[in-house]
Scaffold this motif. Structure first.
Motif, PDB file in Angstrom:
ATOM      1  N   ILE A 127      22.787  50.184 -53.261  1.00 40.22           N
ATOM      2  CA  ILE A 127      22.029  49.292 -52.107  1.00 40.22           C
ATOM      3  C   ILE A 127      21.102  50.052 -51.176  1.00 40.22           C
ATOM      4  CG2 ILE A 127      24.038  49.510 -50.688  1.00 40.22           C
ATOM      5  CD1 ILE A 127      23.197  46.904 -49.430  1.00 40.22           C
ATOM      6  N   ASP A 128      21.245  51.544 -50.850  1.00 40.64           N
ATOM      7  CA  ASP A 128      20.614  52.405 -50.151  1.00 40.64           C
ATOM      8  C   ASP A 128      18.911  52.153 -50.786  1.00 40.64           C
ATOM      9  OD1 ASP A 128      22.464  53.189 -48.381  1.00 40.64           O
ATOM     10  OD2 ASP A 128      23.185  54.793 -49.798  1.00 40.64           O
ATOM     11  N   ASN A 129      18.838  52.127 -51.988  1.00 45.91           N
ATOM     12  CA  ASN A 129      17.599  52.159 -52.549  1.00 45.91           C
ATOM     13  C   ASN A 129      16.559  51.063 -52.194  1.00 45.91           C
ATOM     14  OD1 ASN A 129      18.437  54.327 -54.346  1.00 45.91           O
ATOM     15  ND2 ASN A 129      18.847  52.965 -56.084  1.00 45.91           N
ATOM     16  N   THR A 130      17.197  49.950 -51.638  1.00 46.19           N
ATOM     17  CA  THR A 130      16.482  48.789 -51.092  1.00 46.19           C
ATOM     18  C   THR A 130      15.774  49.172 -49.593  1.00 46.19           C
ATOM     19  OG1 THR A 130      18.283  47.611 -49.899  1.00 46.19           O
ATOM     20  CG2 THR A 130      18.041  47.145 -52.349  1.00 46.19           C
ATOM     21  N   LEU A 131      16.019  50.183 -49.346  1.00 52.24           N
ATOM     22  CA  LEU A 131      15.338  50.684 -48.087  1.00 52.24           C
ATOM     23  C   LEU A 131      14.129  51.325 -48.155  1.00 52.24           C
ATOM     24  CD1 LEU A 131      18.410  51.691 -45.793  1.00 52.24           C
ATOM     25  CD2 LEU A 131      17.267  49.308 -45.999  1.00 52.24           C
ATOM     26  N   VAL A 132      13.651  51.801 -49.202  1.00 48.34           N
ATOM     27  CA  VAL A 132      12.683  52.560 -49.897  1.00 48.34           C
ATOM     28  C   VAL A 132      11.733  51.514 -50.518  1.00 48.34           C
ATOM     29  CG1 VAL A 132      11.683  54.707 -50.589  1.00 48.34           C
ATOM     30  CG2 VAL A 132      13.915  54.498 -49.634  1.00 48.34           C
ATOM     31  N   ALA A 133      10.244  51.463 -50.377  1.00 49.45           N
ATOM     32  CA  ALA A 133       9.487  50.474 -50.983  1.00 49.45           C
ATOM     33  C   ALA A 133       8.947  51.529 -52.110  1.00 49.45           C
ATOM     34  CB  ALA A 133       8.375  50.155 -50.042  1.00 49.45           C
ATOM     35  N   LEU A 134       9.527  51.818 -53.130  1.00 49.40           N
ATOM     36  CA  LEU A 134       9.233  52.507 -54.334  1.00 49.40           C
ATOM     37  C   LEU A 134       9.589  51.591 -55.686  1.00 49.40           C
ATOM     38  CD1 LEU A 134      10.051  56.207 -53.813  1.00 49.40           C
ATOM     39  CD2 LEU A 134       7.538  54.985 -53.527  1.00 49.40           C
ATOM     40  N   ARG A 135       8.690  51.418 -56.447  1.00 47.64           N
ATOM     41  CA  ARG A 135       9.190  50.687 -57.502  1.00 47.64           C
ATOM     42  C   ARG A 135      10.153  51.073 -58.714  1.00 47.64           C
ATOM     43  NH1 ARG A 135       6.483  50.395 -62.953  1.00 47.64           N
ATOM     44  NH2 ARG A 135       5.276  52.465 -63.001  1.00 47.64           N
ATOM     45  N   GLU A 166      11.948  36.793 -39.510  1.00 48.01           N
ATOM     46  CA  GLU A 166      11.689  36.546 -41.243  1.00 48.01           C
ATOM     47  C   GLU A 166      12.520  37.715 -41.884  1.00 48.01           C
ATOM     48  OE1 GLU A 166       7.639  38.309 -42.884  1.00 48.01           O
ATOM     49  OE2 GLU A 166       7.578  36.323 -41.473  1.00 48.01           O
ATOM     50  N   ILE A 167      12.911  37.641 -43.016  1.00 49.57           N
ATOM     51  CA  ILE A 167      13.453  38.357 -44.140  1.00 49.57           C
ATOM     52  C   ILE A 167      12.711  38.381 -45.447  1.00 49.57           C
ATOM     53  CG2 ILE A 167      15.342  39.015 -45.446  1.00 49.57           C
ATOM     54  CD1 ILE A 167      16.064  37.205 -42.287  1.00 49.57           C
ATOM     55  N   ASN A 168      12.222  39.888 -45.745  1.00 52.50           N
ATOM     56  CA  ASN A 168      11.375  39.737 -46.970  1.00 52.50           C
ATOM     57  C   ASN A 168      12.229  40.463 -48.055  1.00 52.50           C
ATOM     58  OD1 ASN A 168       9.402  38.534 -45.327  1.00 52.50           O
ATOM     59  ND2 ASN A 168       8.606  40.611 -44.486  1.00 52.50           N
ATOM     60  N   ILE A 169      11.994  40.268 -49.421  1.00 49.36           N
ATOM     61  CA  ILE A 169      12.748  40.614 -50.456  1.00 49.36           C
ATOM     62  C   ILE A 169      11.956  40.749 -51.456  1.00 49.36           C
ATOM     63  CG2 ILE A 169      14.837  40.304 -51.800  1.00 49.36           C
ATOM     64  CD1 ILE A 169      15.951  38.597 -49.739  1.00 49.36           C
ATOM     65  N   CYS A 271      18.740  41.829 -59.297  1.00 53.33           N
ATOM     66  CA  CYS A 271      18.138  43.193 -58.901  1.00 53.33           C
ATOM     67  C   CYS A 271      17.388  43.206 -57.678  1.00 53.33           C
ATOM     68  CB  CYS A 271      17.829  44.076 -60.093  1.00 53.33           C
ATOM     69  SG  CYS A 271      18.857  44.291 -61.402  1.00 53.33           S
ATOM     70  N   VAL A 272      17.403  43.971 -56.757  1.00 50.85           N
ATOM     71  CA  VAL A 272      16.494  43.799 -55.624  1.00 50.85           C
ATOM     72  C   VAL A 272      15.818  45.414 -55.566  1.00 50.85           C
ATOM     73  CG1 VAL A 272      16.204  43.731 -53.181  1.00 50.85           C
ATOM     74  CG2 VAL A 272      17.614  42.208 -54.561  1.00 50.85           C
ATOM     75  N   SER A 273      14.661  45.538 -55.234  1.00 50.36           N
ATOM     76  CA  SER A 273      13.773  46.513 -55.223  1.00 50.36           C
ATOM     77  C   SER A 273      13.545  47.016 -53.680  1.00 50.36           C
ATOM     78  CB  SER A 273      12.576  46.425 -55.888  1.00 50.36           C
ATOM     79  OG  SER A 273      11.620  47.568 -55.593  1.00 50.36           O
ATOM     80  N   TYR A 274      13.414  46.059 -52.651  1.00 53.77           N
ATOM     81  CA  TYR A 274      13.035  46.244 -51.456  1.00 53.77           C
ATOM     82  C   TYR A 274      13.496  45.153 -50.531  1.00 53.77           C
ATOM     83  CZ  TYR A 274      10.228  47.980 -47.327  1.00 53.77           C
ATOM     84  OH  TYR A 274       9.814  48.346 -45.958  1.00 53.77           O
TER      85      TYR A 274
END
Length: 360
Positions: A127-135, A166-169, A271-274
């Motif tokens: 889940i830590d990966n979702t804090l970084v905007a890298l594809r 707002e929440i962006n995903i 799966c969630v990227s960001y």
């Protein structure tokens, strides 16, 4: 003619409660001393804040800096004097709060990831990966044969007292799989709340929180409606119908339903990227103390002027990011070999010039 002197109090209150902009109530309080006293005596700032944020009904009492000047000629030490002092303190607190909630800068409010309800390959797909905007970085759930099984991502916000708008995903697109499928959810829902007690605060700060116990450690005071999620890889914005006051600094994203089945094992994944949570942080002007087991809280005024929170982000260097990506390359490569998945092209993990410039 001063209509506050001529009309019944209830009628005057009815008129003034039509004011919804904090700046209008500031002007009313500035008309005269009698109008100012009317605003204080009838708690008009508190009423305005309650209309803006129903969550404030849980305020047990207000404490703050004792810098209010008495505007009513009262006998020192009398019970009326103490009551008026309390009314002035509340007036000051709610006036500051209303103005902060509408004027502070909107920013990303996430501080850290706490726990995911499941993780397929830890720590590669954490889940830590979702804090970084890298594809290249993403969180992945475990696979399920039932596409209706939900997932939950829980985060700590940067402040225990903030307004979320707002929440962006961004769902993850598996560019290394045939057809580049997108592993989005069918819908999302958001919950906000606080830990049940001080021990639970310590547990999640130390990372001692298993996925199954997460919901047992938090009390949710707000649950949003369901928002449909598109099968798209870009950043999807979910604007809340009304800004929500989060007391306790915990936000959970519920990912409802699965869309994409993985070709290699026939199971459904999400799966969630960001993830980005937009809102206003209310410290250092304000603080809160939650009173258990009632769930009420104390609203504390730490500064009699509006002072915004100034986060100091810890931005990793390019060398640190490259090192982390190299580690991820090896882990993903080994994981795919063990699972019999399609081999990963290591060249896909190299940072482009534009990504490096954005990170720096």
């Amino acid at each position: 003619m001063d209509f506050l002197d001529r009309l019944d109090i209830d009628v005057s209150l009815k008129i003034l409660t039509y004011l919804e902009d904090p700046s209008d109530l500031v002007r009313v309080s500035s008309v005269s001393q009698s109008w100012r006293n009317f605003v204080i005596a009838n708690g008009l700032w508190k009423q305005l804040c309650l209309r803006m944020f129903p969550q404030l009904s849980r305020v047990a009492h207000v404490i703050g800096l004792n810098k209010c000047r008495a505007t009513e000629p009262v006998e020192a030490g009398s019970s009326y004097s103490k009551e008026w002092e309390s009314l002035e303190r509340n007036d000051r607190a709610y006036a500051l709060l209303a103005r902060a909630c509408t004027s502070f800068i909107v920013r990303d409010c996430i501080s850290e990831a706490i726990v995911a309800s499941s993780t397929d390959n830890y720590p590669v797909e954490s889940i830590d990966n979702t804090l970084v905007a890298l594809r290249h970085l993403y969180w992945s759930s475990k696979g399920q044969s039932n596409p209706e099984v939900p997932e939950r991502l829980t985060y700590k916000l940067a402040d225990d007292f903030c307004v979320i708008t707002e929440i962006n995903i961004s769902p993850f697109q598996a560019y290394f799989q045939t057809g580049e499928p997108i592993y989005s959810a069918k819908a999302v829902r958001f919950r906000m709340g606080h830990p049940k007690g001080p021990a639970d605060v310590g547990n999640y700060l130390l990372g001692d929180l298993s996925p199954g116990s997460a919901d047992e450690k938090f009390i949710w005071t707000y649950t949003s409606q369901e928002f449909p999620m598109a099968q798209e890889s870009g950043l999807q914005k979910f604007k809340l119908p009304e800004p929500v006051l989060c007391v306790g600094g915990i936000l959970q994203i519920e990912l409802l339903g699965r869309v994409q089945r993985q070709e290699t094992d026939g199971l459904f994944y999400t799966c969630v990227s960001y993830v980005q949570v937009m809102g206003r942080l209310l410290s250092p002007t304000f603080g809160v103390e939650i009173l258990e087991p009632s769930g009420k809280f104390v609203l504390e005024i730490k500064n009699n002027t509006l002072v915004e929170f100034q986060p100091q982000p810890s931005i990793p260097s390019a060398d640190q990011l490259q090192g982390r990506l190299r580690d991820l390359q090896h882990l993903v490569y080994i994981g795919n070999i063990l699972q019999g998945n399609v081999a990963v092209d290591m060249d896909e993990f190299e940072l482009g010039e534009e990504e490096e410039e954005n990170l720096l």
